[in-house]
Design a protein around this motif. Sequence first.
Motif, PDB file in Angstrom:
ATOM      1  N   ARG A  45       0.824  -1.208   0.000  1.00 57.29           N
ATOM      2  CA  ARG A  45       0.000   0.000   0.000  1.00 57.29           C
ATOM      3  C   ARG A  45       0.859   1.258   0.000  1.00 57.29           C
ATOM      4  O   ARG A  45       0.475   2.276  -0.559  1.00 57.29           O
ATOM      5  CB  ARG A  45      -0.943  -0.010   1.209  1.00 57.29           C
ATOM      6  CG  ARG A  45      -1.977  -1.129   1.139  1.00 57.29           C
ATOM      7  CD  ARG A  45      -2.777  -1.233   2.415  1.00 57.29           C
ATOM      8  NE  ARG A  45      -3.565  -0.040   2.655  1.00 57.29           N
ATOM      9  CZ  ARG A  45      -4.777   0.152   2.155  1.00 57.29           C
ATOM     10  NH1 ARG A  45      -5.331  -0.771   1.409  1.00 57.29           N
ATOM     11  NH2 ARG A  45      -5.428   1.254   2.406  1.00 57.29           N
ATOM     12  N   LEU A  50      -1.033   4.329  -1.863  1.00 53.40           N
ATOM     13  CA  LEU A  50      -2.359   4.275  -1.245  1.00 53.40           C
ATOM     14  C   LEU A  50      -2.267   4.842   0.158  1.00 53.40           C
ATOM     15  O   LEU A  50      -3.223   5.387   0.695  1.00 53.40           O
ATOM     16  CB  LEU A  50      -2.863   2.839  -1.171  1.00 53.40           C
ATOM     17  CG  LEU A  50      -3.843   2.402  -2.246  1.00 53.40           C
ATOM     18  CD1 LEU A  50      -4.290   0.980  -2.010  1.00 53.40           C
ATOM     19  CD2 LEU A  50      -5.035   3.327  -2.319  1.00 53.40           C
ATOM     20  N   GLU A  51      -1.099   4.652   0.774  1.00 51.16           N
ATOM     21  CA  GLU A  51      -0.841   5.292   2.060  1.00 51.16           C
ATOM     22  C   GLU A  51       0.443   6.095   1.918  1.00 51.16           C
ATOM     23  O   GLU A  51       1.288   5.777   1.088  1.00 51.16           O
ATOM     24  CB  GLU A  51      -0.678   4.232   3.153  1.00 51.16           C
ATOM     25  CG  GLU A  51      -1.998   3.650   3.582  1.00 51.16           C
ATOM     26  CD  GLU A  51      -1.829   2.467   4.523  1.00 51.16           C
ATOM     27  OE1 GLU A  51      -0.804   2.424   5.241  1.00 51.16           O
ATOM     28  OE2 GLU A  51      -2.707   1.602   4.508  1.00 51.16           O
TER      29      GLU A  51
ATOM     30  N   LYS C 124     -14.572   1.668   2.016  1.00 53.75           N
ATOM     31  CA  LYS C 124     -13.418   2.498   1.675  1.00 53.75           C
ATOM     32  C   LYS C 124     -12.665   1.923   0.481  1.00 53.75           C
ATOM     33  O   LYS C 124     -12.001   2.639  -0.264  1.00 53.75           O
ATOM     34  CB  LYS C 124     -12.494   2.567   2.900  1.00 53.75           C
ATOM     35  CG  LYS C 124     -11.564   3.736   2.875  1.00 53.75           C
ATOM     36  CD  LYS C 124     -10.741   3.799   4.163  1.00 53.75           C
ATOM     37  CE  LYS C 124      -9.468   4.574   3.921  1.00 53.75           C
ATOM     38  NZ  LYS C 124      -8.276   3.906   4.440  1.00 53.75           N
ATOM     39  N   GLU C 128     -10.343   3.373  -2.824  1.00 59.04           N
ATOM     40  CA  GLU C 128      -8.982   2.922  -3.130  1.00 59.04           C
ATOM     41  C   GLU C 128      -8.908   2.331  -4.528  1.00 59.04           C
ATOM     42  O   GLU C 128      -7.965   2.591  -5.280  1.00 59.04           O
ATOM     43  CB  GLU C 128      -8.539   1.896  -2.087  1.00 59.04           C
ATOM     44  CG  GLU C 128      -8.373   2.515  -0.708  1.00 59.04           C
ATOM     45  CD  GLU C 128      -7.842   1.531   0.311  1.00 59.04           C
ATOM     46  OE1 GLU C 128      -7.877   0.314   0.037  1.00 59.04           O
ATOM     47  OE2 GLU C 128      -7.402   1.986   1.378  1.00 59.04           O
TER      48      GLU C 128
END
Lengths: 246, 232, 271
Positions: A45, A50-51, C124, C128
């Motif tokens: 991620r 994504l993060e 969520k 994403e």
Amino acid sequence: MLKIEGLRKSYDGNEILKGISVDVSKGDVISIIGPSGSGKTTLLRNMTTLEQADGGHIQFADVDKDFQKLSSKDIQTIRRNVGFVFQNYNLFNNKTALQNITEGLIVARKVNKSEAKKIALEALERVGLSDRQNHYPSQLSGGQQQRVGIARAVALNPKVIFFDEPTSALDPELVGEVLKVMRDLAESGTTMVVVTHQMNFARNVSNKVIFMADGHIVEQGSPESIFEHPSEKRTQEFLTDILANV
Amino acid sequence: MENIKLIINFLGQLLPAINITLIVSVSSIVLGSLLGLGLAAAKQSESAILRVFASIYVSVIRATPSIIMIFVVYYGMPLFFSAWFHINIEGWNRMYFVIIALTLLFSAPVSEIMRSAYGSVSKGQTEAGLMVGMTPFQTFYRIVLPQAFVVALPNFANSVINLMKEGALTFTIGVVDMVAKAQMIVANNSGGYAWQTYCALALIYWVISLAIDKGVTLVEKSYQAKRKTIAA
Amino acid sequence: MSLNTDFMVKVAHTAIQGVPVTLQIVLVALLISLPVGCLFALIRIYRIKGLEQIVKLYVSFVRGTPIIAQILIVYSAFPSLLNMIIGKAAFSINPIYYAYIVFTLNSIATLTEVFRSALQTVDKGQLEAGLMVGMRPRQIFWRIILPQALISALPNITNATLYLMKNSSLAFIMSVKDITAIAKTEAAFNYNFLEAYLVVWVYYLIICYSAEVIFYLLERYFSKYRRSTKKTTYFNWQPFSIKQPNVSAEAELTESGRGDHAQNRRIKKKL
């Protein structure tokens, strides 16, 4: 082609990733294995933005920067060059299988509609779901949903496709169909980074295996070296545990 | 600043009438819950007639404006009683009519809340209770009821707040509650300070609603705390 | 007990003129409060500083006070407010505008809560997934998240609409000539109140039931993606059956089901 150095990430003071470096070359199929909670998913991620990572450097597409200094344009560049397959599929629930694939092409890539449809149909063909193009996700089995998820990633023709435990949410009898699609992709030369608990896949399909534990990369190398001659004690323990139960 | 002083002053004048609101609300809650329990039982019953009656009742109430219910009860019941039982109830305290109307209104949502709360815990828990040798009544009373209570509580409190707000229509049939009192104050001031008066009125209701909400949150928390300690 | 049926027929004829008025109030209030409620819900979800607190206070006030108090406040405060702006003309405004204001303000609060919970039921992962196919957050909101939230909000929007319709029967207090007001005036001549209100009652039953059917059809039309091939939903012909907002429960079920699956598999793997 994709190079990550010293990637760090903490949640509430707990360091989950303690400086990870990964090097992906074109055509690589890399499997990331390791016990639950070792940070594999977090790594994926963070690599794909994504993060937001706390530290580290990324070199990919036209971007060559520290993670913290990525502009929103850089992030967009990175995301446009990767594909992502989620553990829970995350298909758009209000779109058909076909629309799930065309959505990104039309909206994000500005491909015209007929062209997008053509690409999407080819992608569905590749995962063997041409006859399901007008089904909504709720009308598909988990295995079929995940194959659409893979088709959605493939259709965008990304440089790398990331798979986050793609078979973990599936009933055991549905795992095979998804693995087969992934194996076909690998054989056709797609660059893939796969977090998985499927040791057979890691051993037989990938050309490189990374073993992670406690936020570190403990060991990496060819599948033979990791599975036949693991040099670290931690790796040996993990493999004995997991292989004993297969 | 001037306005705040006025509002506080009006608060003082309105508050004595709060007992009407409280009496009406509490009586309707008690009676409505009993009727609601009956309706919930009717919906679960073997008799198809009872089940159909209960669901028609609930659905009609769902589409009935409170003011219409109050008027129909107020104007209809005396006629009904004198025609069928030859009893004259025109002299009844008008509050009774409001209580009856609100009871009828309150029972419908409450029956649904009870039914769904019961349904949410019933099956597996009942079976487990019976399998350890408790009687059906013991199982219901000791196992199902306490759990259903927690499930039902937030929705029940919500309905109570709604009931209290509907009770503010009591004035429409001439009972001097807080709303009527507020209108009198405005009339006495020849229409002056009207919005300040009505703000004071709204404030009182707001505080009661907030208090009910807070109470429910506290009860829920204490239940959750219990659960955690048992789990640990 | 005998009802004056001739009178009831007469009231039915005259009161029907109030039906468009009631529907007008409901429609105006809904059309304004749907987008505004959605906006307020977003303010709360994204915790926009300052605004969040105001929205919270507003929703709490409207939900915590009787509609009659709100009517009285608006009806007493707005004319003098308007007087300051447009002068004497304020007092000759058609009272239906006050009804629009009260019921719109009231519905905004209800719908804010409806949209807040509906938006939160959207996983969520949908966001994403959108990001990972290169869509921008705004595109994802309009094309993926909002459509899903709207559909899961439909049962609660139905409830809010019924609530609004029923409350609109209080418009007579602002001397709006709606169904109730007309019936009331008719009844006052001969003191036939019961007959008049029974007629009004029937009108409300018809209006509310029609609304429910319309919303049911909407729900059916838009939620095609929710139906799996096996089960189809049928209209529940019990009139006005109370619909518990079961959408979130459903979502939770599949959510936890999924988790269990994953867990089982993890356990299987371990064994």
